[in-house]
Design a protein around this motif. Structure first.
Motif, PDB file in Angstrom:
ATOM      1  N   HIS A  93      41.190  50.836 110.091  1.00 33.35           N
ATOM      2  CA  HIS A  93      42.110  49.716 109.872  1.00 33.35           C
ATOM      3  C   HIS A  93      41.846  49.050 108.528  1.00 33.35           C
ATOM      4  O   HIS A  93      42.786  48.773 107.759  1.00 33.35           O
ATOM      5  N   TYR A  94      40.582  48.783 108.229  1.00 32.45           N
ATOM      6  CA  TYR A  94      40.268  48.058 106.995  1.00 32.45           C
ATOM      7  C   TYR A  94      40.387  48.953 105.765  1.00 32.45           C
ATOM      8  O   TYR A  94      40.781  48.487 104.692  1.00 32.45           O
ATOM      9  N   ARG A  95      40.099  50.232 105.914  1.00 28.95           N
ATOM     10  CA  ARG A  95      40.308  51.137 104.785  1.00 28.95           C
ATOM     11  C   ARG A  95      41.804  51.278 104.494  1.00 28.95           C
ATOM     12  O   ARG A  95      42.209  51.344 103.332  1.00 28.95           O
ATOM     13  N   ASP A  96      42.604  51.328 105.545  1.00 27.51           N
ATOM     14  CA  ASP A  96      44.057  51.364 105.339  1.00 27.51           C
ATOM     15  C   ASP A  96      44.538  50.091 104.645  1.00 27.51           C
ATOM     16  O   ASP A  96      45.436  50.138 103.790  1.00 27.51           O
ATOM     17  N   MET A  97      43.942  48.970 105.006  1.00 24.56           N
ATOM     18  CA  MET A  97      44.304  47.705 104.380  1.00 24.56           C
ATOM     19  C   MET A  97      44.017  47.759 102.867  1.00 24.56           C
ATOM     20  O   MET A  97      44.850  47.371 102.041  1.00 24.56           O
ATOM     21  N   LEU A  98      42.836  48.271 102.503  1.00 23.92           N
ATOM     22  CA  LEU A  98      42.476  48.401 101.086  1.00 23.92           C
ATOM     23  C   LEU A  98      43.417  49.380 100.382  1.00 23.92           C
ATOM     24  O   LEU A  98      43.854  49.135  99.251  1.00 23.92           O
ATOM     25  N   ASP A  99      43.727  50.482 101.051  1.00 28.00           N
ATOM     26  CA  ASP A  99      44.654  51.467 100.475  1.00 28.00           C
ATOM     27  C   ASP A  99      46.025  50.832 100.223  1.00 28.00           C
ATOM     28  O   ASP A  99      46.639  51.053  99.171  1.00 28.00           O
ATOM     29  N   ASP A 100      46.504  50.059 101.177  1.00 28.11           N
ATOM     30  CA  ASP A 100      47.824  49.427 101.042  1.00 28.11           C
ATOM     31  C   ASP A 100      47.836  48.427  99.887  1.00 28.11           C
ATOM     32  O   ASP A 100      48.820  48.342  99.133  1.00 28.11           O
ATOM     33  N   MET A 101      46.747  47.655  99.754  1.00 25.59           N
ATOM     34  CA  MET A 101      46.662  46.695  98.653  1.00 25.59           C
ATOM     35  C   MET A 101      46.695  47.419  97.311  1.00 25.59           C
ATOM     36  O   MET A 101      47.394  47.010  96.369  1.00 25.59           O
ATOM     37  N   ALA A 102      45.932  48.511  97.222  1.00 27.95           N
ATOM     38  CA  ALA A 102      45.917  49.277  95.979  1.00 27.95           C
ATOM     39  C   ALA A 102      47.283  49.892  95.696  1.00 27.95           C
ATOM     40  O   ALA A 102      47.761  49.888  94.555  1.00 27.95           O
ATOM     41  N   ARG A 103      47.918  50.403  96.729  1.00 28.46           N
ATOM     42  CA  ARG A 103      49.229  51.044  96.562  1.00 28.46           C
ATOM     43  C   ARG A 103      50.279  50.037  96.064  1.00 28.46           C
ATOM     44  O   ARG A 103      51.075  50.339  95.170  1.00 28.46           O
ATOM     45  N   GLU A 104      50.237  48.830  96.616  1.00 29.36           N
ATOM     46  CA  GLU A 104      51.194  47.797  96.201  1.00 29.36           C
ATOM     47  C   GLU A 104      51.008  47.445  94.724  1.00 29.36           C
ATOM     48  O   GLU A 104      51.982  47.319  93.980  1.00 29.36           O
ATOM     49  N   PHE A 105      49.735  47.306  94.313  1.00 33.03           N
ATOM     50  CA  PHE A 105      49.536  46.948  92.902  1.00 33.03           C
ATOM     51  C   PHE A 105      49.861  48.130  91.990  1.00 33.03           C
ATOM     52  O   PHE A 105      50.309  47.926  90.860  1.00 33.03           O
ATOM     53  N   ARG A 106      49.651  49.361  92.472  1.00 32.15           N
ATOM     54  CA  ARG A 106      50.011  50.534  91.669  1.00 32.15           C
ATOM     55  C   ARG A 106      51.507  50.521  91.353  1.00 32.15           C
ATOM     56  O   ARG A 106      51.909  50.822  90.227  1.00 32.15           O
ATOM     57  N   HIS A 107      52.333  50.113  92.304  1.00 29.27           N
ATOM     58  CA  HIS A 107      53.776  50.014  92.054  1.00 29.27           C
ATOM     59  C   HIS A 107      54.046  49.018  90.931  1.00 29.27           C
ATOM     60  O   HIS A 107      54.899  49.245  90.070  1.00 29.27           O
ATOM     61  N   ARG A 108      53.315  47.902  90.960  1.00 30.27           N
ATOM     62  CA  ARG A 108      53.506  46.889  89.912  1.00 30.27           C
ATOM     63  C   ARG A 108      53.069  47.430  88.549  1.00 30.27           C
ATOM     64  O   ARG A 108      53.737  47.182  87.534  1.00 30.27           O
ATOM     65  N   MET A 109      51.943  48.133  88.529  1.00 25.99           N
ATOM     66  CA  MET A 109      51.465  48.710  87.271  1.00 25.99           C
ATOM     67  C   MET A 109      52.516  49.638  86.688  1.00 25.99           C
ATOM     68  O   MET A 109      52.820  49.592  85.484  1.00 25.99           O
ATOM     69  N   ASP A 110      53.047  50.495  87.542  1.00 25.81           N
ATOM     70  CA  ASP A 110      54.037  51.466  87.066  1.00 25.81           C
ATOM     71  C   ASP A 110      55.321  50.767  86.616  1.00 25.81           C
ATOM     72  O   ASP A 110      55.905  51.115  85.579  1.00 25.81           O
ATOM     73  N   HIS A 111      55.755  49.773  87.395  1.00 28.53           N
ATOM     74  CA  HIS A 111      57.005  49.082  87.088  1.00 28.53           C
ATOM     75  C   HIS A 111      56.900  48.280  85.794  1.00 28.53           C
ATOM     76  O   HIS A 111      57.837  48.243  84.994  1.00 28.53           O
ATOM     77  N   GLN A 112      55.738  47.634  85.588  1.00 31.54           N
ATOM     78  CA  GLN A 112      55.567  46.756  84.426  1.00 31.54           C
ATOM     79  C   GLN A 112      54.927  47.472  83.236  1.00 31.54           C
ATOM     80  O   GLN A 112      54.761  46.872  82.176  1.00 31.54           O
TER      81      GLN A 112
END
Length: 284
Positions: free
Chosen positions: A105-124
């Motif tokens: 559960h907590y590793r998935d949480m960390l993965d999701d946080m990283a994935r969300e910011f990766r979208h921002r990195m790519d978009h910006q």
């Protein structure tokens, strides 16, 4: 030690409630030594009508659990320092307080946080530099809401990664650990800096990040000034990256200091974990 019969185990559990503390201590010691035979009956005795038995059974089960966790921690500590994994280490520490935590559960949480910011990195179009760290700080401290627990700094939950992730509260080193685990998923070059009196992060050998104060960015001179103002003096090693092994040692030390008066037996177990880390380092 020879195996105990069910009758013997139940008799020992009954003696845990004896008014003679020495008798109760002998029973406790024998039950711990016979843990493999006794554990199912100890679990059953959690619901004993005798409050003394319930309290002492809980203490025995906690001791057995921490001993078993200690065996896993010992194997972890024997890993060469260059391969010590921060994520595994912080989860092992968290299990000392929350044995049933769901790592997935907590590793998935960390993965999701990283994935969300990766979208921002790519978009910006963020790839490196101060802009990248400012954007990540905005995401981590403002959007996700991670913050220093100023109101209850010495709450042990500030040091358990599952609780830091759930409550979004921590102390400098635990907030740094979460920050690092997300940054590493994103390949952002951030390291921990274990200054005396405060734990910081450093990006790309240039910017220092203060996770307890909402990611405030500092330069080297400001870090030196903090050390001088707080009576630590200055040595270049104070601003050098902290190896993962010693980041975990520092996290355990914080918990040991908290539990020394609250729960001495837990403090002793965590001290043994810390000793494993330092002794294994000497051997390696």
């Amino acid at each position: 030690m020879k195996s105990l019969t069910e009758r013997e185990i139940r008799a020992l559990i009954h003696l845990l409630g004896d008014d003679d503390i020495k008798t109760a201590q002998v029973a406790r010691k024998t039950l711990i030594e016979a843990r493999h035979d006794a554990e199912p009956f100890l679990e059953e005795a959690r619901n004993s009508p005798d409050p003394h038995v319930r309290t002492r059974v809980y203490s025995i089960l906690e001791r057995i659990r921490l001993d078993e966790l200690g065996q896993r921690f010992q194997r972890f500590c024997e890993t060469p320092s260059a391969w010590i994994d921060l994520e595994e280490g912080v989860f092992l520490i968290a299990e000392s307080g929350y044995p049933s935590l769901n790592r997935t559960h907590y590793r998935d949480m960390l993965d999701d946080m990283a994935r969300e910011f990766r979208h921002r990195m790519d978009h910006q179009g963020l790839t490196k530099g101060r802009e990248l760290i400012e954007a990540f700080n905005q995401y981590f401290f403002e959007d996700l809401g991670f913050a220093g627990n100023r109101d209850n700094y010495y709450d042990p939950d500030n040091s358990y990664i599952n609780q830091v992730l759930d409550r979004r509260l921590g102390i400098p080193i635990s907030l740094s650990a979460v920050y690092l685990l997300i940054a590493r998923r994103l390949r952002i070059p951030v390291v921990g800096i274990g200054m005396p009196g405060h734990f910081l992060l450093q990006y790309n050998d240039s910017l220092f990040i203060d996770p307890f104060h909402k990611g405030r960015l500092l330069n080297r001179g400001e870090c030196v000034q903090f050390l001088m103002n707080n009576g630590f003096g200055f040595h270049p090693a104070y601003l050098s990256p902290t190896p993962t092994r010693f980041m975990l040692v520092r996290m355990l030390t914080n918990l040991i200091q908290i539990y020394t008066n609250q729960d001495p037996e837990r403090a002793d177990s965590l001290t043994a974990f810390r000793d494993m880390l330092t002794q294994s380092y000497v051997k390696v």
